[in-house]
Scaffold this active site. Structure first.
Site, PDB file in Angstrom:
ATOM      1  N   TYR A  98       3.349  13.556 -17.655  1.00 41.68           N
ATOM      2  CA  TYR A  98       2.237  12.642 -17.931  1.00 41.68           C
ATOM      3  C   TYR A  98       1.038  12.939 -17.041  1.00 41.68           C
ATOM      4  O   TYR A  98      -0.113  12.827 -17.452  1.00 41.68           O
ATOM      5  CB  TYR A  98       2.670  11.182 -17.754  1.00 41.68           C
ATOM      6  CG  TYR A  98       3.515  10.668 -18.887  1.00 41.68           C
ATOM      7  CD1 TYR A  98       3.028  10.669 -20.194  1.00 41.68           C
ATOM      8  CD2 TYR A  98       4.789  10.139 -18.666  1.00 41.68           C
ATOM      9  CE1 TYR A  98       3.796  10.183 -21.240  1.00 41.68           C
ATOM     10  CE2 TYR A  98       5.559   9.650 -19.695  1.00 41.68           C
ATOM     11  CZ  TYR A  98       5.068   9.675 -20.989  1.00 41.68           C
ATOM     12  OH  TYR A  98       5.815   9.193 -22.017  1.00 41.68           O
ATOM     13  N   GLU A 196      36.185   9.892 -11.782  1.00 44.21           N
ATOM     14  CA  GLU A 196      35.311   9.881 -12.960  1.00 44.21           C
ATOM     15  C   GLU A 196      34.800   8.487 -13.319  1.00 44.21           C
ATOM     16  O   GLU A 196      33.611   8.282 -13.483  1.00 44.21           O
ATOM     17  CB  GLU A 196      36.051  10.480 -14.175  1.00 44.21           C
ATOM     18  CG  GLU A 196      35.213  10.410 -15.457  1.00 44.21           C
ATOM     19  CD  GLU A 196      35.911  10.976 -16.687  1.00 44.21           C
ATOM     20  OE1 GLU A 196      37.015  11.543 -16.560  1.00 44.21           O
ATOM     21  OE2 GLU A 196      35.344  10.854 -17.787  1.00 44.21           O
ATOM     22  N   ASP A 248      39.921  11.459 -16.408  1.00 44.94           N
ATOM     23  CA  ASP A 248      40.781  11.238 -17.560  1.00 44.94           C
ATOM     24  C   ASP A 248      41.469  12.550 -17.929  1.00 44.94           C
ATOM     25  O   ASP A 248      41.035  13.632 -17.507  1.00 44.94           O
ATOM     26  CB  ASP A 248      39.947  10.769 -18.767  1.00 44.94           C
ATOM     27  CG  ASP A 248      39.425   9.334 -18.599  1.00 44.94           C
ATOM     28  OD1 ASP A 248      40.001   8.575 -17.801  1.00 44.94           O
ATOM     29  OD2 ASP A 248      38.460   8.979 -19.297  1.00 44.94           O
TER      30      ASP A 248
END
Lengths: 363, 363
Positions: A98, A196, A248
């Protein structure tokens, strides 16, 4: 430490601009070479155990209008970054995009954020300075730490000395965007456990695992931010602590382990700075799913494809991973970390982790 | 405070179980009534300015095998929650789901996590105790606070007294999962500023906005977690501080404002606990996009649909919002918070926010 980095970063940026100047001065067309950043130009460095770029290079040359514009943008960006370092300020990648609207030459303005992001990555590679040392902040925030670690953070409001158990609430210590502002003062830690999910991080903290086992618990929050990977690497390198990764039990989580341990393709130029090749995977291992009789979900087609592509991935071409991935393809099941709760809320801290840590030689 | 909540939560849960017992004892078929939790049974309470459930109720009765199983699961869950409170422990919704596999009656086990999540919400509504007071933790973590606020957090490792500027790093104070463990000790704040994006939060902190304007900066991190909404409400109620909300200028961000101010349909039973109807919207307002000539993106079709459905939403049926939404539909553009950087990195803290806060009567 931080001030040196800034001076060095600024110097390298100005060297780059000086190189364009010298090229002009010698009557040459200015140009800049960067490694080609495609998947085919990424190689696995067997010695260092991390991803790095190969030898192919692309050249940005001012011999076309398009190339000249790219170099113009690079020079405006170097000017902005150099001033930012001079003033000890920082900004986000999105702000840079920007901000370019305020530059006096329209042709130096970025037409998309992809363009400004890529330019900053090019400058990282060419100058061998990390984005953090340019004082470019990420949009995403780092995660948290809880454990017997005493540190000093250099903030722009002065130094803060924080013990990551005694001086923080249950939420833990929030890792700043640039963890190189941290100095490790003291610790009573035996190892690092990167976790995690937030649910499991909270379980370990509630059960006092960090206190009982002298563990620095780093919350990865899914795919870890650069700040999280950086501080993990520093814990290993500077404190000589074993790093373990607990996720996991599915192919996406093995990739999380991979990005901690071996780096990612997207940031292969930073593997030395971000990757922790000594990191070990605790689990959930496919063999744990069988051994501990965990609740499971069936593998989806995309899980199976991801496992098969991991078998082709040099990072996972070890006897250990080949065996585990074959087991998982065979049983066609996956399990989450929190499925260990099927044996009670204390099973993970009283049985599973101690058994795994002993088997891995960490305890 | 916390211990009282626990005792009260446990009592209410046991009352619920006792109600089933009494129904059995009187020879009645046990049942439990909960408000129907569909969109058609949600009404906007004009007096309190928040969403609440309407008068329709559903009854879970043991007069069918399916209904009897639901009540059996409720009783096992009440037993688990009551024991958890007794032992001053906590767990996540996902752990509850997996934990049910260890229960001795197979028929009490949950068949999906949706089922256990819904049961916990039912218990919240019927017992009028929040999930936090059951000690059920969310998976997602709360966000951070930076500002002139001194607080005491009751952790399971003892009390921690933390000043949210002087005792934290640049990452700020991490809001714990249950912010009712926090007691506000002292503050020098004039108002609260809730900020949607991490990039903007970091900009305000870097520019020292919290110090210069005595502002408590709460990072919302997109759609805010319950913990973040709860602490915002408490800052308004207990410290009597004006709450302002600063987001991107698009319909999805107006919904973020709406969930802070008026509550969400999903947690309408908790509006009194989570919503801050006094909260005011700072921007980015559609009229700011025009007035400050901000860089924009065109509205997509789904943006336009979302704006049109906001015009139908009772929460946005005020002259102010109708005018703003009409302006946006007219100019067909949206802008991000960070687009203010097109006027320089200090524009947001030196010009935009002071002007807006003055116009709103906060400064």
């Amino acid at each position: 430490m931080s001030a040196d980095n800034e001076a060095e970063a600024q110097e390298k940026l100005i060297d780059l601009a000086a190189q364009f100047y010298d090229q002009f001065d010698r009557g040459e067309i200015p140009e800049m070479s960067v490694p080609t950043r495609t998947k085919s130009n990424i190689v696995f460095d067997e010695d260092e155990d991390v991803w790095v770029y190969g030898e192919r290079e692309s050249t940005r040359s001012a011999n076309s209008v398009r190339g000249a514009r790219k170099l113009l943008k690079a020079i405006y960006t170097i000017d902005f970054l150099s001033e930012q370092l001079e003033e000890d300020r920082s900004s986000t990648l999105r702000e840079l995009y920007y901000l370019s609207e305020s530059w006096d030459v329209n042709e130096a303005q970025f037409s998309s954020q992809d363009e400004s992001n890529q330019l900053v990555e090019d400058l990282e590679i060419v100058s061998e300075v990390t984005r953090e040392d340019f004082h470019m902040r990420p949009e995403e925030s780092g995660a948290t730490i809880m454990g017997p670690l005493y540190l000093r953070e250099q903030t722009r409001r002065g130094e803060r000395e924080i013990h990551c158990q005694k001086d923080v609430g249950e939420g833990g210590y929030q890792i700043p965007n640039n963890p190189d502002t941290i100095e490790f003062l003291d610790n009573d830690a035996d190892f690092v456990l990167c976790v995690e999910t937030g649910g499991m991080r909270d379980r370990l903290v509630e059960n006092g695992f960090d206190e009982k086992y002298n563990t620095i618990i780093v919350h990865l929050k899914g795919q870890p931010a650069r700040a999280t990977r950086r501080i993990t690497k520093r814990l290993q390198d500077e404190l000589d602590l074993p790093v373990t990764v607990f996720t996991d039990g599915d192919p996406w989580s093995y990739r999380i382990f991979g990005s901690v341990a071996y780096g990612s393709i997207k940031s292969a130029h930073l593997s030395e700075y971000l990757a922790t090749p000594e990191a070990q995977f605790i689990g959930i291992q496919p063999e744990d799913i069988v051994e501990y009789d965990l609740p499971t979900d069936p593998l989806s087609d995309s899980d199976i494809n991801a496992l098969e592509s991991e078998l082709e991935d040099p990072r996972f071409q070890t006897d250990y991973w080949e065996e585990q991935i074959e087991i998982q393809l065979d049983i066609e099941k996956k399990s989450e970390q929190q499925s260990l709760a099927s044996h009670g809320l204390d099973f993970v801290t009283e049985t599973y982790l101690p058994e795994r840590l002993e088997a891995m030689g960490v305890l």
